[in-house]
Write a protein that holds these residues in place. Structure first.
Motif, short mmCIF file in Angstrom:
data_model
loop_
_atom_site.label_atom_id
_atom_site.label_comp_id
_atom_site.label_asym_id
_atom_site.label_seq_id
_atom_site.Cartn_x
_atom_site.Cartn_y
_atom_site.Cartn_z
N LEU A 109 -7.01 -19.40 -20.79
CA LEU A 109 -7.92 -20.43 -20.28
C LEU A 109 -7.31 -21.18 -19.10
CD1 LEU A 109 -9.35 -21.83 -23.64
CD2 LEU A 109 -10.52 -20.38 -21.96
N GLY A 110 -6.02 -21.47 -19.17
CA GLY A 110 -5.38 -22.14 -18.04
C GLY A 110 -5.47 -21.32 -16.78
N GLY A 111 -5.21 -20.01 -16.90
CA GLY A 111 -5.27 -19.13 -15.74
C GLY A 111 -6.65 -18.99 -15.15
N ALA A 112 -7.67 -18.96 -16.01
CA ALA A 112 -9.04 -18.79 -15.53
C ALA A 112 -9.61 -20.07 -14.95
CB ALA A 112 -9.93 -18.29 -16.67
N LEU A 113 -9.38 -21.20 -15.63
CA LEU A 113 -10.03 -22.45 -15.23
C LEU A 113 -9.38 -23.09 -14.02
CD1 LEU A 113 -10.64 -23.91 -18.80
CD2 LEU A 113 -12.36 -22.93 -17.26
N LYS A 114 -8.10 -22.80 -13.76
CA LYS A 114 -7.47 -23.39 -12.58
C LYS A 114 -8.14 -22.91 -11.30
CE LYS A 114 -5.11 -19.52 -11.37
NZ LYS A 114 -4.95 -18.84 -10.06
N THR B 237 0.39 -26.13 -23.82
CA THR B 237 0.31 -25.00 -22.90
C THR B 237 -0.20 -25.43 -21.53
OG1 THR B 237 -0.03 -23.39 -24.68
CG2 THR B 237 -0.79 -22.75 -22.49
N PHE B 238 -1.11 -26.39 -21.51
CA PHE B 238 -1.71 -26.81 -20.24
C PHE B 238 -0.78 -27.68 -19.41
CE2 PHE B 238 -5.09 -26.14 -23.41
CZ PHE B 238 -5.62 -24.98 -22.86
N ALA B 239 0.34 -28.08 -20.01
CA ALA B 239 1.38 -28.79 -19.26
C ALA B 239 2.46 -27.83 -18.76
CB ALA B 239 2.03 -29.87 -20.14
N GLY B 240 2.28 -26.54 -19.03
CA GLY B 240 3.29 -25.55 -18.68
C GLY B 240 2.94 -24.72 -17.46
N LEU B 241 3.61 -23.58 -17.34
CA LEU B 241 3.47 -22.72 -16.16
C LEU B 241 2.06 -22.21 -15.97
CD1 LEU B 241 6.80 -20.73 -16.51
CD2 LEU B 241 6.20 -22.21 -14.59
N SER B 242 1.42 -21.80 -17.06
CA SER B 242 0.08 -21.23 -16.95
C SER B 242 -1.00 -22.30 -16.89
CB SER B 242 -0.20 -20.28 -18.12
OG SER B 242 -0.15 -20.98 -19.35
N GLY B 243 -0.61 -23.55 -17.02
CA GLY B 243 -1.55 -24.66 -16.91
C GLY B 243 -1.35 -25.41 -15.61
N VAL B 244 -0.62 -26.53 -15.68
CA VAL B 244 -0.44 -27.35 -14.48
C VAL B 244 0.35 -26.61 -13.41
CG1 VAL B 244 1.66 -28.52 -15.27
CG2 VAL B 244 0.11 -29.69 -13.71
N GLY B 245 1.27 -25.72 -13.79
CA GLY B 245 2.02 -24.96 -12.79
C GLY B 245 1.13 -24.09 -11.93
N ASP B 246 0.28 -23.31 -12.58
CA ASP B 246 -0.63 -22.43 -11.85
C ASP B 246 -1.66 -23.26 -11.09
OD1 ASP B 246 -1.48 -20.00 -10.96
OD2 ASP B 246 -2.21 -19.27 -12.90
#
Length: 345
Positions: free
Chosen positions: A186-191, A235-244
């Protein structure tokens, strides 16, 4: 030696294939275009997608899907998200029970609103423990130049996540594992949705204040929907969340941001897609996010306004005004911390 097939000779597929070749893996890459295949095999370049990059001599490219996939232990999907289901169905007869599927596409199946791991589980029943998502802030243009990059390998299976970690990790490409497949997907898609919005902000001529606000409020919306759908908030505070999110919202390499700039500058969606010339995942992701927000009853005002810009002909300037003039609220409550947090009332 691990035999790897990479499906998709765009920028990311080519960069990952290069990384694996440099690690000594036997890699075949599938290209839809015969011209691209010939260029990779004879000139060892892919000028359209990775201009200036010199590709390994050992990298083999083919337009025949069966020849590329047959016998491979690992299949890397570097395809537009809306095509993943079709290609999985095509390669299904060529796979066995131990084949590892590594997805790098960041999006949804718009028709069903499924995450791509769910698509894979539907097409390939019983494959859930052999599926991993590789995601994070990772522009192909920098990875192929061996600039330090960090991503995550997410899977329901610890064994698979660690296998993929070992497959890709090297001195310039650090891979972490993460058990939260839902959150990473979800992090990758929604960013990509939020990156479209920051691009629109740039196209309208706004500055750093606006962009920072958009990114911060964007991760709040991603987190709300992500948690509602079963993701871990960390997870959303990590690489695939805020990082991406940061890299996609700020980089000149980001096609979603470039598309947003075009729209903010007054171009139509069709004109924008023609100018960018490559898949803009954020467009379909916006449609999916809008529907998912309704389904899970999650408030996502940025997504709603972007949906109206893309699919209901709303002026971008009107969308900004709608966001700025929303009913006032408490930031902590808005990001999901319930209760009265004031020490003094």
């Amino acid at each position: 030696m691990t035999d790897v097939s990479v499906l998709g000779a765009g920028s990311w597929g080519t960069a990952l294939a290069t990384l694996l070749c440099n690690k000594g893996k036997k890699v075949k890459i599938w290209a839809r275009s015969e011209a691209t295949s010939q260029e990779i095999n004879t000139e060892h370049t892919n000028k359209k997608y990775l201009p200036g990059a010199n590709l390994p001599l050992s990298l083999e490219c083919d337009t025949d899907l069966e020849r590329v996939v047959s016998g491979s232990e690992v299949i890397v999907l570097s395809l537009p998200s809306h095509t993943v289901k079709d290609y999985l169905e095509q390669i299904k007869p060529l796979l066995n029970e131990s084949t590892v599927i590594v997805n790098t596409a960041k999006g949804f199946d718009v028709g069903t609103l499924q995450r791509l791991s769910q698509v894979a589980a539907t097409v390939l029943p019983g494959s859930e423990n052999n599926f991993a998502m590789l995601s994070g802030p990772s522009h192909a243009e920098e990875v192929v130049k061996q600039m330090p990059t960090a991503v995550v390998s997410a899977s329901k299976s610890k064994k698979t996540a660690e296998f993929v970690q070992d497959l890709f990790i090297c001195s310039s490409f650090r891979v972490y594992t993460n058990p939260d497949l839902v959150g990473v997907e979800l992090g990758g898609a929604l960013k990509n949705v939020i990156a479209l919005g920051t691009g629109i902000s740039d196209g309208l001529g706004f500055g750093d204040n606006t962009k920072a606000a958009f990114i911060a409020r964007g991760i709040a919306e991603i987190g709300r929907l992500g948690v509602a759908m079963g993701g871990n908030p960390l997870t959303f505070a990590g690489l695939s969340g805020v990082g991406d999110l940061i890299v996609t919202c700020t980089s000149a390499h980001s096609r979603n941001r470039r598309a947003g700039i075009c729209i903010g500058s007054g171009k139509t969606l069709n004109q924008t897609l023609e100018e960018v010339g490559m898949v803009v995942e954020g467009v379909n992701a916006t449609k999916a996010a809008y529907k998912l927000a309704q389904q899970y009853q999650v408030e996502m005002p940025i997504v709603e306004e972007l949906y109206s810009i893309l699919f209901a002909d709303q002026e971008a300037s009107s969308a900004v005004r709608n966001l700025m003039e929303r009913v006032k609220t408490n930031e902590m409550e808005d990001i999901g911390l319930a209760g009265d947090l004031w020490e003094n009332n």
